[in-house]
Each structure stands twice: as structure tokens, then as C-alpha cells.
Design an enzyme around this catalytic site. Structure first.
Site, PDB file in Angstrom:
ATOM      1  CG  ASP A  51       2.351 -14.361   1.581  1.00 35.34           C
ATOM      2  OD1 ASP A  51       2.460 -13.862   2.724  1.00 35.34           O
ATOM      3  OD2 ASP A  51       3.295 -14.946   1.002  1.00 35.34           O
ATOM      4  CB  SER A  52      -0.772 -14.050   6.589  1.00 38.49           C
ATOM      5  OG  SER A  52      -1.214 -12.717   6.434  1.00 38.49           O
ATOM      6  CG  ASP A  90       2.879 -10.261   1.312  1.00 40.27           C
ATOM      7  OD1 ASP A  90       3.888  -9.530   1.283  1.00 40.27           O
ATOM      8  OD2 ASP A  90       2.487 -10.836   2.345  1.00 40.27           O
ATOM      9  CE  LYS A 120       4.957  -8.081   3.613  1.00 38.85           C
ATOM     10  NZ  LYS A 120       5.499  -9.448   3.559  1.00 38.85           N
ATOM     11  CD  GLU A 122       7.982 -14.079   2.447  1.00 41.09           C
ATOM     12  OE1 GLU A 122       8.623 -15.137   2.336  1.00 41.09           O
ATOM     13  OE2 GLU A 122       6.864 -14.017   2.975  1.00 41.09           O
ATOM     14  CD  GLU A 189       7.239 -13.089   9.746  1.00 40.98           C
ATOM     15  OE1 GLU A 189       7.037 -12.589   8.633  1.00 40.98           O
ATOM     16  OE2 GLU A 189       6.532 -14.014  10.209  1.00 40.98           O
TER      17      GLU A 189
HETATM   18  O1  KIV Z   1       1.694 -12.120   5.032  1.00 43.85           O
HETATM   19  C1  KIV Z   1       1.743 -11.399   6.043  1.00 43.85           C
HETATM   20  O2  KIV Z   1       0.768 -11.216   6.771  1.00 43.85           O
HETATM   21  C2  KIV Z   1       3.019 -10.767   6.355  1.00 43.85           C
HETATM   22  C3  KIV Z   1       3.149 -10.081   7.682  1.00 43.85           C
HETATM   23  C4  KIV Z   1       3.158 -11.063   8.774  1.00 43.85           C
HETATM   24  C5  KIV Z   1       4.315  -9.184   7.731  1.00 43.85           C
HETATM   25  O3  KIV Z   1       3.922 -10.820   5.584  1.00 43.85           O
END
Ligand code: KIV
Length: 271
Positions: A51-52, A90, A120, A122, A189
């Protein structure tokens, strides 16, 4: 034997085997078809549609605004390119923290509409029911502890996490819980390297670190950071392999100059 070299298509089981074999796991983010094709062919084990994307693709300050529909668009583009890597997506902020059935619906949409292999999310104990529901549906899950960017407003910034005894203890307990709930790996992280080693040594599932030192079972970076695409952004934990910002700028400046000088296209570049 190298799990990485001998496998035609990386599965969740291969990721677990890498930990057992002491083979480090490589993971990088990608958000589009072209980049994902390159990373896949270059042999990265896991491609994370992070989600980056909210930051590096859409220009938001945090990861909070990105929607499930937008994540699905990026993830489907990545999956269409990938032949060998494991594709993980994510779940975005707000799609899994409440009702576990909403979380399951979000995960099912990702799996049905993108062709990805895992999701994934959090958090630890707070999202236990959501993880349980998703894992029970046969969807592989990677957990994410330490600095969880979706909680940036609660932290008040992106600083190092789990420096105190209380938060370190909770992180250790959450990591064990994620294993018990059926997660097949955990991203750690921005936590002290010593704590990351301790968690990794005690956990049967692999840890994948970002800003968590050398002793996690694998490493992950945002591809834009590794390639140096964002001018002036270089946190300590990033190893920048290229200055792509400068390379692209130079190429584009040359193109503009060629167009202005009537030198592009030449006789060979036309029909
Ligand atoms: O969203 C992302 O890119 C991440 C990584 C930094 C692990 O969660």
C-alpha cells in the site's frame, strides 16, 4: 540445495522451506506490469503490491487514502506480469480492522480479481479475528509488526518502534500469535536489530525485515527507494543501488533538447 534456484514457481511452502534451509528470502514491491516483469525475471522471491503505492504511485503523504479498488488495479497489473515470484497484496487501511467478515470479503476480492497468491495486513492481537477468518478461507497471510504505516497518526510519525520493554514484549507476543493463527511469514518494520533477531530466533515462520537489521529471514524494500527514484529520500535502512532519478532526468532532458533542435526523429526513425 537452493530452494530459490530449483523452483519454477515460488509457493508459500517454498518460503517456509527457505527459513528451514537457512536461505534468505528476497522481497521487493512493485505496482505495475513493466516493473513486475523485470523483478520476476531477475529472480525476486516475493513481489509485494504494497500500500506504499499510495505514496510512490499516487503521491499521498500516508498510506491511508488508498482504496481496495485501487489496490486491486495495481495487483492485477502485477500478477499479469509474474511467472515465478509469489505475489502478495496489502489490504488497505479500513478494509480489515473492523468486522472480520468485511476483512474476509476484502481478501476474497483481492484473490478473485487479481490472481495474487497471498495478502498482507498490519497488526497483532487487535486484528486476530480478521486473520483467523481469512486464513480459514484458505488465503495465505503475511503479518506486519513494528512500524505499521497505517497507524502513523496514532504514533505521531515514522520513528523507530519497540524501543521500550512494553512494546518489545507485545511485538514478541504478537509475532507468536500470528504464527498460531496460521500466518506464513511476518514483516518486521523499523525495529531494533537485536529485537528482530530475538523474534526471528524464536519463530518457526520466516521474518522479513525492513529497517530491522541483518538477522531476519528475509529483506524487503520499496523498489522506488532501491532504484533511487525519489530525489532526497534516503532513510538509513535503504541501500540505493541506482540513481534512477538522475538517469531518467538526463534522458528526458536530452529528448527535450533533441525535439527542440529538430534532431528527433531522424531519417531512420520514420516511415
Ligand atoms: O507497503 C509496503 O511497501 C510495505 C513494505 C514497506 C513492507 O508494507
Amino acid at each position: 540445495m537452493s530452494v530459490h534456484k530449483d523452483v519454477k514457481r515460488i509457493t508459500v511452502n517454498n518460503i517456509l522451506e527457505m527459513k528451514l534451509a537457512g536461505e534468505k528470502i528476497s522481497m521487493l514491491t512493485a505496482y505495475d506490469y513493466s516493473m513486475a516483469s523485470i523483478l520476476d525475471a531477475a529472480g525476486v522471491d516475493i513481489i509485494l503490491v504494497g500500500d506504499s503505492a499510495a505514496n510512490v504511485m499516487a503521491g499521498y503523504e500516508t498510506t491511508l487514502p488508498i482504496t481496495l479498488d485501487q489496490m486491486i488495479y495495481y495487483a492485477a497489473s502485477v500478477s499479469r506480469a509474474v511467472k515465478r515470484s509469489l505475489v502478495v497484496v496489502d489490504l488497505p487501511f479500513g478494509s480489515y480492522q473492523g468486522n472480520p467478515y468485511d476483512a474476509l470479503n476484502a481478501a476474497v476480492r483481492v484473490m478473485k480479481e487479481t490472481g495474487a497468491h497471498a495478502i498482507k495486513l498490519e497488526g497483532g492481537a487487535e486484528i486476530k479475528d480478521s486473520i483467523e477468518c481469512i486464513v480459514n478461507a484458505g488465503i495465505p497471510v503475511i503479518g506486519h509488526l513494528g512500524l505499521m504505516p497505517q497507524s502513523v497518526n496514532a504514533y505521531g510519525g515514522y520513528g523507530l518502534r519497540a524501543t521500550g520493554v512494553h512494546e518489545a514484549h507485545k511485538l514478541n507476543t504478537d509475532a507468536q500469535l500470528l504464527h498460531e493463527l496460521g500466518c506464513f511469514a511476518v514483516v518486521l518494520e523499523k525495529i531494533p536489530a537485536k529485537l528482530a533477531k530475538e523474534v526471528t530466533d524464536h519463530l518457526r515462520i520466516p521474518t522479513i525485515g525492513i529497517g530491522a537489521g541483518p538477522d531476519t529471514d528475509g529483506q524487503v524494500l520499496v523498489i522506488n527507494d532501491l532504484l533511487g527514484m525519489t530525489k532526497g529520500f534516503k532513510p538509513k535502512f535503504v541501500r540505493q543501488y541506482l540513481d534512477l532519478h538522475a538517469v531518467i532526468s538526463q534522458a528526458v532532458e536530452q529528448y527535450v533538447s533533441d525535439v527542440k533542435a529538430f534532431s528527433f526523429p531522424n531519417e531512420k526513425e520514420q516511415y
